[in-house]
Enzyme design. Structure first.
Site, PDB file in Angstrom:
ATOM      1  N   ARG A  54       0.847  -1.196   0.000  1.00 25.03           N
ATOM      2  CA  ARG A  54       0.000   0.000   0.000  1.00 25.03           C
ATOM      3  C   ARG A  54       0.885   1.249   0.000  1.00 25.03           C
ATOM      4  NH1 ARG A  54      -1.338   1.787   4.540  1.00 25.03           N
ATOM      5  NH2 ARG A  54      -2.058  -0.166   5.433  1.00 25.03           N
ATOM      6  N   TYR A 106     -17.076  16.469 -14.734  1.00 32.94           N
ATOM      7  CA  TYR A 106     -17.503  15.074 -14.761  1.00 32.94           C
ATOM      8  C   TYR A 106     -18.574  14.828 -13.692  1.00 32.94           C
ATOM      9  CZ  TYR A 106     -17.073   9.984 -14.507  1.00 32.94           C
ATOM     10  OH  TYR A 106     -17.324   8.648 -14.489  1.00 32.94           O
ATOM     11  N   ASP A 178      -8.706  18.714 -14.258  1.00 32.59           N
ATOM     12  CA  ASP A 178      -8.930  17.338 -14.691  1.00 32.59           C
ATOM     13  C   ASP A 178      -8.650  17.322 -16.193  1.00 32.59           C
ATOM     14  OD1 ASP A 178     -10.009  14.973 -15.718  1.00 32.59           O
ATOM     15  OD2 ASP A 178     -11.692  14.947 -14.311  1.00 32.59           O
ATOM     16  N   LYS A 203      -9.229   6.149 -19.254  1.00 33.84           N
ATOM     17  CA  LYS A 203      -9.598   6.654 -20.580  1.00 33.84           C
ATOM     18  C   LYS A 203      -8.388   6.580 -21.516  1.00 33.84           C
ATOM     19  CE  LYS A 203     -13.318   7.316 -18.227  1.00 33.84           C
ATOM     20  NZ  LYS A 203     -13.644   8.573 -17.583  1.00 33.84           N
TER      21      LYS A 203
HETATM   22  C1  LIG Z   1     -14.089   8.963 -16.307  1.00 38.76           C
HETATM   23  C2  LIG Z   1     -13.750  10.304 -15.807  1.00 38.76           C
HETATM   24  C3  LIG Z   1     -13.482  10.522 -14.440  1.00 38.76           C
HETATM   25  C4  LIG Z   1     -13.614   9.434 -13.399  1.00 38.76           C
HETATM   26  O1  LIG Z   1     -12.677   8.426 -13.577  1.00 38.76           O
HETATM   27  P1  LIG Z   1     -12.933   6.902 -13.160  1.00 38.76           P
HETATM   28  O2  LIG Z   1     -11.645   6.252 -13.543  1.00 38.76           O
HETATM   29  O3  LIG Z   1     -14.119   6.402 -13.903  1.00 38.76           O
HETATM   30  O4  LIG Z   1     -13.158   6.900 -11.669  1.00 38.76           O
HETATM   31  C5  LIG Z   1     -13.134  11.804 -14.036  1.00 38.76           C
HETATM   32  N1  LIG Z   1     -13.054  12.816 -14.932  1.00 38.76           N
HETATM   33  C6  LIG Z   1     -13.314  12.653 -16.238  1.00 38.76           C
HETATM   34  C7  LIG Z   1     -13.220  13.816 -17.165  1.00 38.76           C
HETATM   35  C8  LIG Z   1     -13.667  11.391 -16.724  1.00 38.76           C
HETATM   36  O5  LIG Z   1     -13.953  11.233 -18.033  1.00 38.76           O
END
Ligand SMILES: *Cc1c(COP(=O)(O)O)cnc(C)c1O
Length: 390
Positions: A54, A106, A178, A203
């Site tokens: 961890r 998001y 983000d 992604k």
């Molecule tokens: C998918 C996404 C998230 C969240 O990520 P997860 O891996 O699904 O927890 C946050 N911000 C954006 C812009 C996203 O497309």
């Protein structure tokens, strides 16, 4: 060996070599997947820097070094998902602190603030970060952190990253971007003044729709120390195999993104010329209100294209059900093309009146343009349009 992850090297060189070293034991080119929970100590408290997975894991460290390199940071802290990374960053704050978030962040980020962090005493306000006067107004009240995205989901709104970050910092707030939609290949918010960049590695970084992960990147030692502490204290870490998969994905990020951008540009142009399409949302198009800002802060414009069908909810749902190559699925950024009907899928929780206020119609469809042959992708859309409007 010189560290090929240093900033003198180009993006693809850093994506392949950044923070990576052949395994000292075997010479393995890829870092081994260290599936171990603990590490033997020579004497009590005497160890090689690894005590418990961890706290430290070499595969995770390889991923963190790689993402720090490509995002232009000095530290990256990996988490089990994008939302776990978001939670990690927000956990730096104290009850009573105020967060200002972009108006179309998001959905999971909004839910985390609204339904979890708020119960723990965080305050938050929503602001349209494409409107700098609105940002000034929001920051007239003290804020601990500003959180936004560019481009956003699903309308691909573009905010001036440098301007919003400068305003956040002038107000004494931590500026967080983000950068999931843009990726480190197309946009580097740290260089534009952000304090922290967050990615859902699920992604584009992973890129193959086979892993869920998240990461926070910074060039600030003090922020990195706080995030590192929280990674271990909260414990929402990614497993070593997940780290390996993301690391593998990153090596091809530049070539994948070039292809995604090429195809997305053509798909956007094809859609814009279609009589059944009211409007195309793509920052690479000159009619996009954020085009000039996007051009100044992004290398290219990405693989996400949204469009407003000149049709009702049922017709949009019909079209969405008729594509064969564009898979009807949430998520984005993988090698395969995906299609989303936000009103009934990713953004189903947003009230209709709220959606319509922001130009987010029943007929809005979102594409994640993947790596299939462009002719096949356009052909797939064409036959789906024909069926939906037959
Ligand atoms: C998918 C996404 C998230 C969240 O990520 P997860 O891996 O699904 O927890 C946050 N911000 C954006 C812009 C996203 O497309």
């Amino acid at each position: 060996m010189a560290d090929a992850g240093d900033t003198n090297h180009g993006f693809s060189t850093r994506a392949i070599h950044g923070g990576q070293h052949p395994d000292p034991t075997t010479g393995a080119v890829m870092p081994p997947v260290y599936l171990t929970s603990t590490y033997v100590q020579e004497a009590p408290g005497v160890h090689k820097g690894y005590e418990y997975s961890r706290s430290q894991n070499p595969t995770r460290e390889a991923l963190e070094a790689s993402v720090a390199s490509i995002e232009g940071g000095t530290h990256a802290v990996a988490f089990a998902s994008g939302l776990a990374a978001t939670h990690g960053v927000l956990s730096m704050l104290d009850a009573g602190d105020r967060v200002v978030i972009g108006h179309d962040v998001y959905g999971g980020t909004y839910r985390l603030l609204d339904q979890v962090m708020r119960r723990q005493g965080l305050l938050f306000d929503v602001v349209d970060t494409t409107d700098l006067a609105a940002v000034d107004a929001a920051l007239a009240t003290p804020a601990a952190l500003v959180w936004f995205e560019s481009p956003t989901n699903p309308l691909l709104h573009v905010s001036d990253v440098a301007a919003v970050c400068a305003k956040a910092k002038a107000a004494g707030a931590i500026a967080v971007v983000d950068n999931t939609f843009a990726t480190p290949y197309l946009q580097n918010p740290l260089a534009l003044g952000a304090d922290i960049v967050v990615h859902s590695t699920t992604k584009y970084l992973g890129g193959h729709s086979d892993v869920v992960g998240g990461i926070a990147v910074t060039a600030d030692d003090a922020l990195a120390g706080r995030l590192r502490f929280l990674q271990n204290a909260i414990g929402a870490i990614p497993g070593p195999l997940d780290c390996f998969l993301v690391l593998r994905g990153i090596k091809t990020l530049a070539v994948r993104l070039e292809r995604c951008c090429d195809s997305a540009e053509t798909v956007a142009a094809w859609l814009a010329a279609h009589p059944r399409v009211n409007r195309v949302f793509y920052p690479g198009r000159e009619d996009h209100p954020g085009h000039d800002v996007a051009k100044a802060q992004m290398r290219r414009f990405g693989g996400m294209v949204s469009f407003d069908l000149d049709a009702d909810l049922e017709t949009a749902r019909h079209l969405a059900s008729e594509t064969h190559l564009f898979a009807l699925a949430e998520s984005l950024g993988g090698v395969e093309s995906l299609l989303d009907h936000p009103a009934s899928m990713t953004h189903g929780a947003v009230p209709r009146a709220e959606r319509l206020k922001h130009g987010f119609t029943d007929g809005l469809l979102r594409l994640s343009v993947g790596l299939e042959d462009l002719d096949d992708l356009v052909g797939d859309l064409e036959q789906a349009f024909d069926k939906a409007f037959a």
